[in-house]
Design an enzyme around this catalytic site. Structure first.
Site, short mmCIF file in Angstrom:
data_model
loop_
_atom_site.label_atom_id
_atom_site.label_comp_id
_atom_site.label_asym_id
_atom_site.label_seq_id
_atom_site.Cartn_x
_atom_site.Cartn_y
_atom_site.Cartn_z
CE1 TYR A 145 -3.27 2.81 0.35
CE2 TYR A 145 -3.75 2.07 2.58
CZ TYR A 145 -4.00 2.92 1.52
OH TYR A 145 -4.99 3.86 1.63
CE LYS A 173 -6.25 1.28 -0.82
NZ LYS A 173 -6.85 1.25 0.55
#
Length: 301
Positions: A145, A173
């Site tokens: 992320y 992400k």
């Protein structure tokens, strides 16, 4: 499964449309397991094929490891194999992240979401070693992320290429939003790419993203599925139309923040998940009226 214009890699591990699910609390602020199961079932039955638990929108900073695992087990019991369960396992403490990763794996998670260590501002070597250490703790695939607005330090392109060589790092992400740079990285790394910022969901699909991890998906899961499906089938005009329809929710999220938007919006839809824990606060009455207006414009109320 995607068979058209969208990228296919990562679907087996992370799905296509994920919701970063809120953690429900009762009137006393305690974890509400039944509400969590109800919400998970609602999202999955309306087109969501992956749920992120104990992420930022799940109020990970203010929930204990025990609460995180209890919710994960309960949601797993509720939805079974009908959706991928991605457990948040990211902190700014590598040892704590390893503990969280192992506990999540034992509780039945299908994959892990690991954020760049925040607040500590590690070097790129520190970032690499953090992800490497967590990735070696379990046999679950990891989505890295990258969210500089919260972590301060971005994952540099060279570091992402190094991470891509680790066997269990499978996806990103992206809440950095640099589509130009990511276009090259998608091709170079072979990692599955997921939009981590709702305003950019449709643009990300156009450059090779597999899907998105959404907050507004709490309130408009069917619309997100329809947008994805239309893009995948080449119905670009319809996909753009749906993207524009979702704009009021995107604006509301920018005003309220993801947790407050999702919890207040679900309440307006008749799905009670409680209020946020401090330091996040529920919207004011005037903010709720503005949210009601935006949800009506979008057609989800």
């Amino acid at each position: 499964m995607s068979t058209g214009l969208t990228a296919n890699n990562g679907i087996e591990e992370f799905g296509t449309i994920a919701v970063a699910m809120v953690t429900p609390f009762d009137a006393n602020g305690a974890l509400d397991i039944k509400a969590g199961q109800k919400l998970a079932a609602h999202l999955v039955s309306n087109g969501i094929d992956s749920l992120v638990l104990a992420g930022t929108t799940g109020e990970s900073p203010t929930t204990s490891l025990e609460e995180k695992i209890d919710l994960l087990k309960a949601v797993k019991a509720e939805v079974g194999d009908s959706a991928k369960l991605i457990a948040g396992a990211g902190t700014n403490n590598t040892a704590a992240s390893v503990e969280m990763a192992r506990a999540s794996a034992e509780a039945g998670a299908d994959a892990l979401l690991v954020v760049t260590p925040y607040y500590s501002k590690p070097s790129q070597e520190g970032i690499y070693q953090h992800f490497r250490t967590v990735s070696e703790a379990t046999d679950l695939p990891i989505c890295a992320y990258d969210i500089p607005p919260r972590s301060v330090v971005p994952i540099a392109p060279d570091t992402l290429c190094r991470l891509a060589a680790l066997p269990m790092i499978k996806a990103v992400k992206d809440a950095k939003g640099d589509i130009t740079a990511a276009t090259t990285l998608i091709a170079e790394t072979g990692l599955a790419w997921y939009s981590g910022d709702d305003p950019l969901n449709l643009p990300w699909l156009s450059v090779g993203a597999t899907g998105f991890i959404s907050v507004i998906g709490h309130l408009a899961p069917q619309l997100l599925r329809e947008m994805y499906t239309n893009f995948n089938q080449g119905n670009l005009e319809k996909a753009r139309e749906i993207n524009a329809q979702l704009a009021p929710l995107v604006a509301a999220q920018a005003r309220l923040g993801g947790v407050s938007l999702a919890k207040a919006g679900l309440r307006l839809q008749g799905i009670e998940v409680g209020d946020p824990r401090l330091p996040i606060v529920a919207p004011s009455e005037s903010e709720i009226e503005d949210l009601r207006r935006d949800m009506n414009k979008t057609g989800v109320l």
